[in-house]
Design an enzyme around this catalytic site. Sequence first.
Site, PDB file in Angstrom:
ATOM      1  N   PRO A   2       0.943  -1.112  -0.218  1.00  0.00           N
ATOM      2  CA  PRO A   2      -0.217  -0.041  -0.020  1.00  0.00           C
ATOM      3  C   PRO A   2       0.908   1.200   0.052  1.00  0.00           C
ATOM      4  O   PRO A   2       1.743   1.310   0.844  1.00  0.00           O
ATOM      5  CB  PRO A   2      -0.772  -0.118   1.339  1.00  0.00           C
ATOM      6  CG  PRO A   2      -0.752  -1.463   1.750  1.00  0.00           C
ATOM      7  CD  PRO A   2       0.712  -2.084   1.282  1.00  0.00           C
ATOM      8  N   GLU A   3       0.605   2.064  -0.967  1.00  0.00           N
ATOM      9  CA  GLU A   3       1.428   3.329  -1.015  1.00  0.00           C
ATOM     10  C   GLU A   3       0.370   4.489  -0.380  1.00  0.00           C
ATOM     11  O   GLU A   3      -0.770   4.364   0.022  1.00  0.00           O
ATOM     12  CB  GLU A   3       1.849   3.784  -2.215  1.00  0.00           C
ATOM     13  CG  GLU A   3       2.883   2.345  -2.914  1.00  0.00           C
ATOM     14  CD  GLU A   3       3.964   2.989  -3.551  1.00  0.00           C
ATOM     15  OE1 GLU A   3       4.446   4.218  -3.006  1.00  0.00           O
ATOM     16  OE2 GLU A   3       4.716   2.467  -4.485  1.00  0.00           O
ATOM     17  N   HIS A  90      -5.011 -14.427   9.495  1.00  0.00           N
ATOM     18  CA  HIS A  90      -3.990 -13.236   9.350  1.00  0.00           C
ATOM     19  C   HIS A  90      -4.850 -12.050  10.008  1.00  0.00           C
ATOM     20  O   HIS A  90      -4.441 -11.035   9.902  1.00  0.00           O
ATOM     21  CB  HIS A  90      -3.618 -13.084   8.158  1.00  0.00           C
ATOM     22  CG  HIS A  90      -2.801 -13.992   7.457  1.00  0.00           C
ATOM     23  ND1 HIS A  90      -1.638 -14.543   8.042  1.00  0.00           N
ATOM     24  CD2 HIS A  90      -3.215 -14.823   6.240  1.00  0.00           C
ATOM     25  CE1 HIS A  90      -1.211 -15.858   7.267  1.00  0.00           C
ATOM     26  NE2 HIS A  90      -2.116 -15.872   6.160  1.00  0.00           N
ATOM     27  N   ARG A 109       1.679 -10.848   6.176  1.00  0.00           N
ATOM     28  CA  ARG A 109       3.221 -10.819   6.084  1.00  0.00           C
ATOM     29  C   ARG A 109       3.858 -10.303   7.362  1.00  0.00           C
ATOM     30  O   ARG A 109       4.890 -10.318   7.606  1.00  0.00           O
ATOM     31  CB  ARG A 109       3.870 -10.222   4.823  1.00  0.00           C
ATOM     32  CG  ARG A 109       3.510 -11.062   3.690  1.00  0.00           C
ATOM     33  CD  ARG A 109       3.993 -10.473   2.441  1.00  0.00           C
ATOM     34  NE  ARG A 109       5.418 -10.280   2.384  1.00  0.00           N
ATOM     35  CZ  ARG A 109       6.210  -9.910   1.377  1.00  0.00           C
ATOM     36  NH1 ARG A 109       5.230  -9.296   0.425  1.00  0.00           N
ATOM     37  NH2 ARG A 109       7.278  -9.951   1.201  1.00  0.00           N
ATOM     38  N   ARG A 150      23.974  17.078  -3.536  1.00  0.00           N
ATOM     39  CA  ARG A 150      23.711  15.664  -3.496  1.00  0.00           C
ATOM     40  C   ARG A 150      24.160  15.128  -4.771  1.00  0.00           C
ATOM     41  O   ARG A 150      23.548  15.442  -5.697  1.00  0.00           O
ATOM     42  CB  ARG A 150      22.198  15.468  -3.193  1.00  0.00           C
ATOM     43  CG  ARG A 150      21.689  16.059  -1.963  1.00  0.00           C
ATOM     44  CD  ARG A 150      21.984  15.342  -0.810  1.00  0.00           C
ATOM     45  NE  ARG A 150      21.332  16.067   0.402  1.00  0.00           N
ATOM     46  CZ  ARG A 150      20.307  15.430   0.774  1.00  0.00           C
ATOM     47  NH1 ARG A 150      19.653  14.259   0.293  1.00  0.00           N
ATOM     48  NH2 ARG A 150      19.597  15.990   2.125  1.00  0.00           N
TER      49      ARG A 150
END
Length: 269
Positions: A2-3, A90, A109, A150
Amino acid sequence: MPELPEVETTRLGLWPQLEGRRITAVTLRRPDLRWPIPDEVRTLAGQGVLDLRRRAKYLLLDVATGSALLHLGMSGSLRVLPGDTPPGRHDHVDIGLDSGLVLRFRDPRRFGCLLWQPLGETHALLRELGPEPLSPAFEAGCLFQRSRGRTASVKTFLMDQATVVGVGNIYAAESLFRAGIAPGLPAGKVSRARYARLVRAVKEILAKAISSGGTTLKDFIQPDGLPGYFKQELFVYGREGDPCLVCGTLLSGNRLGNRATVWCGHCQK
Ligand SMILES: [Zn+2]
């Protein structure tokens, strides 16, 4: 995984079921997820829900004494179900509500977490986070300044949670394509004008994903129980070797910062 748009979609989907509710019980079916679940989480029981907020990819369930801090990890999902729905293998955490429904945290997970943030404190996990991508604080000037000197790639820089939160691999790749910036370019070599395009691209792509209910990700389940399918038009992510949808050039692939990266050598410089 999930973002940010999926997490925001989760928040928006859950809130109508949580608003004004009192928590009746907390059921922990195991002592830990990614990290041990602190005892304070049990003190949610008996308290009224004040808010459900999002910071980066964390959700904060606010009560008077503090906040339960949740992260969905790789495969976690939150749903609100009838209280008598039998838990699956789960389904590790249930937060019972006075509506008779239950907020259920499923995480096959177990890379997700459930932690506690006392009132008035900021949890260590949230302290070093950069600005929210959809807030005014995420803007070109700040990005330009921060990137000077950077040598890391602009994609790695964009995915650094201290630069901006919630821009994962999919959204970094797609935003860089839309902004016409080669992902391997050193962050310190990108001009201010190009960062302005990148900021605009990130905001547009994330806003579109949120409004469409999240991208197609196999483990994500929307709060109403439907898969979070969103036919997002992906221009580069997952398309290595396929023709660019804009110019037809075969898309290049490489790893940057140990993440799969795809780009168009013609459209992105
Ligand atoms: Zn192209």
